[in-house]
Design a protein around this motif. Structure first.
Motif, PDB file in Angstrom:
ATOM      1  N   ARG A 141       1.803 -37.380 -41.433  1.00 36.81           N
ATOM      2  CA  ARG A 141       0.281 -38.015 -41.496  1.00 36.81           C
ATOM      3  C   ARG A 141       0.136 -39.296 -40.990  1.00 36.81           C
ATOM      4  O   ARG A 141       0.782 -40.264 -42.018  1.00 36.81           O
TER       5      ARG A 141
ATOM      6  N   MET B  48      -7.549 -43.830 -36.464  1.00 38.13           N
ATOM      7  CA  MET B  48      -7.131 -42.430 -36.141  1.00 38.13           C
ATOM      8  C   MET B  48      -6.241 -41.950 -37.360  1.00 38.13           C
ATOM      9  O   MET B  48      -5.176 -42.629 -37.255  1.00 38.13           O
TER      10      MET B  48
ATOM     11  N   LEU C   3      -3.702 -39.170 -37.407  1.00 35.41           N
ATOM     12  CA  LEU C   3      -3.167 -37.767 -36.679  1.00 35.41           C
ATOM     13  C   LEU C   3      -2.129 -37.121 -37.719  1.00 35.41           C
ATOM     14  O   LEU C   3      -1.374 -37.742 -38.258  1.00 35.41           O
TER      15      LEU C   3
ATOM     16  N   ALA D 182       1.221 -35.540 -37.116  1.00 29.36           N
ATOM     17  CA  ALA D 182       2.165 -35.303 -35.989  1.00 29.36           C
ATOM     18  C   ALA D 182       3.407 -34.900 -36.459  1.00 29.36           C
ATOM     19  O   ALA D 182       3.524 -34.487 -37.777  1.00 29.36           O
TER      20      ALA D 182
ATOM     21  N   LEU E  29       2.438 -39.748 -29.311  1.00 23.59           N
ATOM     22  CA  LEU E  29       1.467 -40.457 -30.153  1.00 23.59           C
ATOM     23  C   LEU E  29       0.370 -41.082 -29.629  1.00 23.59           C
ATOM     24  O   LEU E  29      -0.871 -41.096 -30.180  1.00 23.59           O
TER      25      LEU E  29
ATOM     26  N   GLN F  17      -2.417 -39.167 -27.672  1.00 22.57           N
ATOM     27  CA  GLN F  17      -3.171 -38.723 -28.897  1.00 22.57           C
ATOM     28  C   GLN F  17      -4.170 -39.313 -29.359  1.00 22.57           C
ATOM     29  O   GLN F  17      -5.135 -39.056 -29.426  1.00 22.57           O
ATOM     30  N   ALA F  18      -3.610 -40.441 -29.730  1.00 27.01           N
ATOM     31  CA  ALA F  18      -4.620 -41.593 -30.375  1.00 27.01           C
ATOM     32  C   ALA F  18      -5.678 -42.043 -29.260  1.00 27.01           C
ATOM     33  O   ALA F  18      -6.793 -42.160 -29.700  1.00 27.01           O
TER      34      ALA F  18
ATOM     35  N   ARG G 113      -8.238 -39.273 -28.681  1.00 34.11           N
ATOM     36  CA  ARG G 113      -9.042 -38.728 -29.971  1.00 34.11           C
ATOM     37  C   ARG G 113      -9.938 -40.034 -30.144  1.00 34.11           C
ATOM     38  O   ARG G 113     -11.273 -39.961 -30.341  1.00 34.11           O
TER      39      ARG G 113
END
Length: 89
Positions: free
Chosen positions: A8, A20, A22, A24, A33, A36-37, A40
């Motif tokens: 996490r 955020m 995530l 992962a 990463l 994705q961040a 999002r």
């Protein structure tokens, strides 16, 4: 073969003034990463090459490294910043 460790990770994205959280895998690369961040946080795909990632106060230059290579612990904090300074008006 071992199963990937779930992490996490908290990623602060100053562009949207938000953190955020995530879920992962330890096998994710720093680039994954970051993508994705950003996706999002902003709700769209931004050019990841225009952003850098910092962990424990230091910039990660080789974003092909896995989170496990960097010994990123569960509940770690990272930051995604613009690579260039933003003008102030």
């Amino acid at each position: 073969m071992t199963e990937a460790t779930a992490l996490r990770v908290r990623v602060y994205v100053p562009d949207v003034w938000d953190i955020m959280r995530l879920d992962a895998d330890a096998d994710w690369t720093v680039a994954q990463l970051k993508s994705q961040a950003l996706a999002r946080a902003t709700g769209r795909q931004l050019p990841a090459s225009e952003y850098i990632v910092k962990f424990r106060g230091a910039r990660i230059f080789d974003e092909s490294q896995r989170l496990s290579d960097l010994d990123v612990p569960d509940r770690a904090s990272m930051i995604v910043l613009p690579a260039r300074r933003q003008p102030v008006r």
